[in-house]
Design a protein around this motif. Structure first.
Motif, PDB file in Angstrom:
ATOM      1  N   ALA A   1      54.802  59.865  58.091  1.00  0.00           N
ATOM      2  CA  ALA A   1      53.908  60.577  57.174  1.00  0.00           C
ATOM      3  C   ALA A   1      54.632  60.994  55.896  1.00  0.00           C
ATOM      4  O   ALA A   1      54.019  61.074  54.825  1.00  0.00           O
ATOM      5  N   ASN A   2      55.936  61.240  56.012  1.00  0.00           N
ATOM      6  CA  ASN A   2      56.720  61.639  54.841  1.00  0.00           C
ATOM      7  C   ASN A   2      57.297  60.449  54.083  1.00  0.00           C
ATOM      8  O   ASN A   2      57.923  60.627  53.030  1.00  0.00           O
ATOM      9  N   GLY A   3      57.137  59.244  54.629  1.00  0.00           N
ATOM     10  CA  GLY A   3      57.694  58.068  53.977  1.00  0.00           C
ATOM     11  C   GLY A   3      59.194  57.934  54.131  1.00  0.00           C
ATOM     12  O   GLY A   3      59.854  57.244  53.344  1.00  0.00           O
ATOM     13  N   THR A   4      59.764  58.583  55.148  1.00  0.00           N
ATOM     14  CA  THR A   4      61.215  58.582  55.340  1.00  0.00           C
ATOM     15  C   THR A   4      61.702  57.224  55.831  1.00  0.00           C
ATOM     16  O   THR A   4      61.110  56.617  56.727  1.00  0.00           O
TER      17      THR A   4
ATOM     18  N   HIS B   1      53.921  50.667  56.175  1.00  0.00           N
ATOM     19  CA  HIS B   1      54.688  51.884  55.917  1.00  0.00           C
ATOM     20  C   HIS B   1      54.089  52.664  54.756  1.00  0.00           C
ATOM     21  O   HIS B   1      53.999  53.904  54.800  1.00  0.00           O
ATOM     22  N   ALA B   2      53.664  51.972  53.722  1.00  0.00           N
ATOM     23  CA  ALA B   2      53.029  52.650  52.593  1.00  0.00           C
ATOM     24  C   ALA B   2      51.723  53.310  53.026  1.00  0.00           C
ATOM     25  O   ALA B   2      51.421  54.449  52.640  1.00  0.00           O
TER      26      ALA B   2
ATOM     27  N   ARG C   1      63.987  54.894  49.348  1.00  0.00           N
ATOM     28  CA  ARG C   1      62.729  54.309  49.777  1.00  0.00           C
ATOM     29  C   ARG C   1      62.994  53.092  50.657  1.00  0.00           C
ATOM     30  O   ARG C   1      63.967  52.362  50.469  1.00  0.00           O
TER      31      ARG C   1
ATOM     32  N   ARG D   1      50.166  54.383  61.103  1.00  0.00           N
ATOM     33  CA  ARG D   1      51.339  54.942  61.782  1.00  0.00           C
ATOM     34  C   ARG D   1      51.436  54.412  63.205  1.00  0.00           C
ATOM     35  O   ARG D   1      52.519  54.062  63.680  1.00  0.00           O
TER      36      ARG D   1
ATOM     37  N   GLU E   1      56.168  62.477  61.888  1.00  0.00           N
ATOM     38  CA  GLU E   1      56.393  63.148  60.609  1.00  0.00           C
ATOM     39  C   GLU E   1      57.193  62.273  59.648  1.00  0.00           C
ATOM     40  O   GLU E   1      56.959  62.302  58.435  1.00  0.00           O
TER      41      GLU E   1
ATOM     42  N   ARG F   1      51.578  56.851  55.189  1.00  0.00           N
ATOM     43  CA  ARG F   1      51.634  58.188  54.596  1.00  0.00           C
ATOM     44  C   ARG F   1      50.319  58.932  54.813  1.00  0.00           C
ATOM     45  O   ARG F   1      50.316  60.166  54.932  1.00  0.00           O
ATOM     46  N   HIS F   2      49.203  58.179  54.869  1.00  0.00           N
ATOM     47  CA  HIS F   2      47.887  58.816  54.933  1.00  0.00           C
ATOM     48  C   HIS F   2      47.001  58.281  56.054  1.00  0.00           C
ATOM     49  O   HIS F   2      45.876  58.755  56.210  1.00  0.00           O
TER      50      HIS F   2
ATOM     51  N   ASP G   1      60.566  68.663  53.395  1.00  0.00           N
ATOM     52  CA  ASP G   1      59.656  67.644  53.925  1.00  0.00           C
ATOM     53  C   ASP G   1      58.197  68.067  53.841  1.00  0.00           C
ATOM     54  O   ASP G   1      57.312  67.339  54.290  1.00  0.00           O
TER      55      ASP G   1
END
Length: 347
Positions: A247-250, A274-275, A176, A284, A244, A278-279, A111
């Motif tokens: 941030a990890n796109g899980t 969601h996309a 995804r 989030r 996390e 990540r940043h 991760d």
């Protein structure tokens, strides 16, 4: 006050004994011993000892001892359900902890959440994790005072665990959110977290001399418990504010549940968030608010309830020593009770 053959006081004593056994194992490893081989392996033994001490320190720092206790008591309770003697499964509890010490590091590495030492240090840590989680448990199993058939069965459970867990982790890393379904996420969870709990339960049953049908039943129970544990992990990531997974796109179960219940237009908005998550901390935070909406949580709890019911139902079918079976039901309830913000109703 204790309450039965393996009530809470007895469990605390057993957990302390397994923790003490892990400490003794670290001392022996540091001397190049405890591997069932001749001497001269101080390098790998010392690396494994250091790795396990670091794992123990991390458990204390994160306040994760309740989860550790569950990892230890599961095989003890399964063995107790079969024989009335929980303590005899202590070696399986040690193997379970070794597996998780290894997997915790490898999962964080996958991760990109672990500290990233460079060069030789990184290679050393990965090699040590593999030794701790796979090869050291195999050596411990080889040295058990059991029949060859039992040792072979235990080795088979350990191998099955690794393959199932890697399968689940690969699904987790590649799936995804736009294409994920609740069923596909659960398939991943059954591997990445269900597999080690399945191994611990099935191995304890093998050690107890259970037949193949009962071993399979205990494996299914352990897997069901592991899935519930993963749901708790997902929720803790949200409750802690670490985010996390976002941030990890899980594609977590809660996220995919949200995407499933939203109308098409809102689903597109959620996927865009969601996309961006990540940043973007603000993305989030906004998506988290969507996931924790009261109506979403209510429907999520309803979708989780059958998973809880399955774990309890498997125990009802398996039966065994009443006190240990009662505690195994309690292990399910305690796991569900750790879900932050809400507690799914039992099915």
């Amino acid at each position: 006050m204790d309450d039965g053959v393996f009530g809470r006081a007895a469990q605390e004593r057993a957990v302390a004994e397994v923790e003490a056994e892990m400490a003794r194992l670290c001392e022996l490893l540091a001397e190049g011993l405890a591997m069932g081989l001749d001497d001269g392996r101080e390098m790998v033994g010392g690396a494994m000892s250091e790795f396990l001490v670091e794992f123990a320190d991390l458990v204390r720092a994160k306040g994760s001892r309740p989860g550790l206790k569950g990892m230890i008591t599961l095989p003890l309770l399964v063995h107790g359900a079969e024989t009335g003697e929980p303590a005899a499964a202590a070696p399986v509890a040690v193997v379970h902890l070794l597996w998780w010490a290894s997997a915790r590091y490898l999962d964080d590495l996958a991760d990109a959440a672990a500290p990233a030492p460079g060069g030789a240090a990184a290679g050393k840590k990965v090699l040590t994790a593999l030794a701790v989680g796979a090869h050291l448990p195999a050596r411990l199993v080889t040295g058990l005072p059991a029949t060859g058939a039992v040792r072979a069965a235990l080795a088979g459970e350990l191998s099955r665990c690794w393959l199932d867990a890697v399968d689940g982790q690969l699904r987790d890393l590649t799936e995804r959110a736009p294409a994920a379904t609740r069923e596909s996420v659960l398939r991943s969870y059954e591997g990445k977290t269900g597999a080690p709990y399945a191994m611990a339960a099935a191995a304890a049953a093998c050690l107890a001399g259970a037949d193949g049908h009962r071993v399979a039943g205990w494996r299914a129970y352990g897997r069901a418990l592991g899935v519930l544990r993963q749901l708790v992990n997902d929720q803790r990531d949200i409750a802690s504010g670490r985010h996390e997974d976002l941030a990890n796109g899980t594609a977590t179960y809660l996220l995919v549940h949200l995407l499933t219940v939203l109308p098409a237009a809102r689903r597109r908005e959620a996927l865009a968030l969601h996309a961006a998550a990540r940043h973007s901390a603000s993305a989030r935070a906004e998506l988290t608010a969507w996931m924790l909406d009261d109506e979403v949580i209510e429907s999520y709890a309803a979708s989780v309830a059958p998973l809880i019911g399955r774990a309890h139902g498997l125990l009802d079918l398996l039966g065994g020593d009443p006190g240990c079976v009662r505690e195994l039901h309690g292990l399910v309830d305690a796991t569900v009770g750790h879900l932050p913000r809400f507690r799914p109703a039992a099915a």
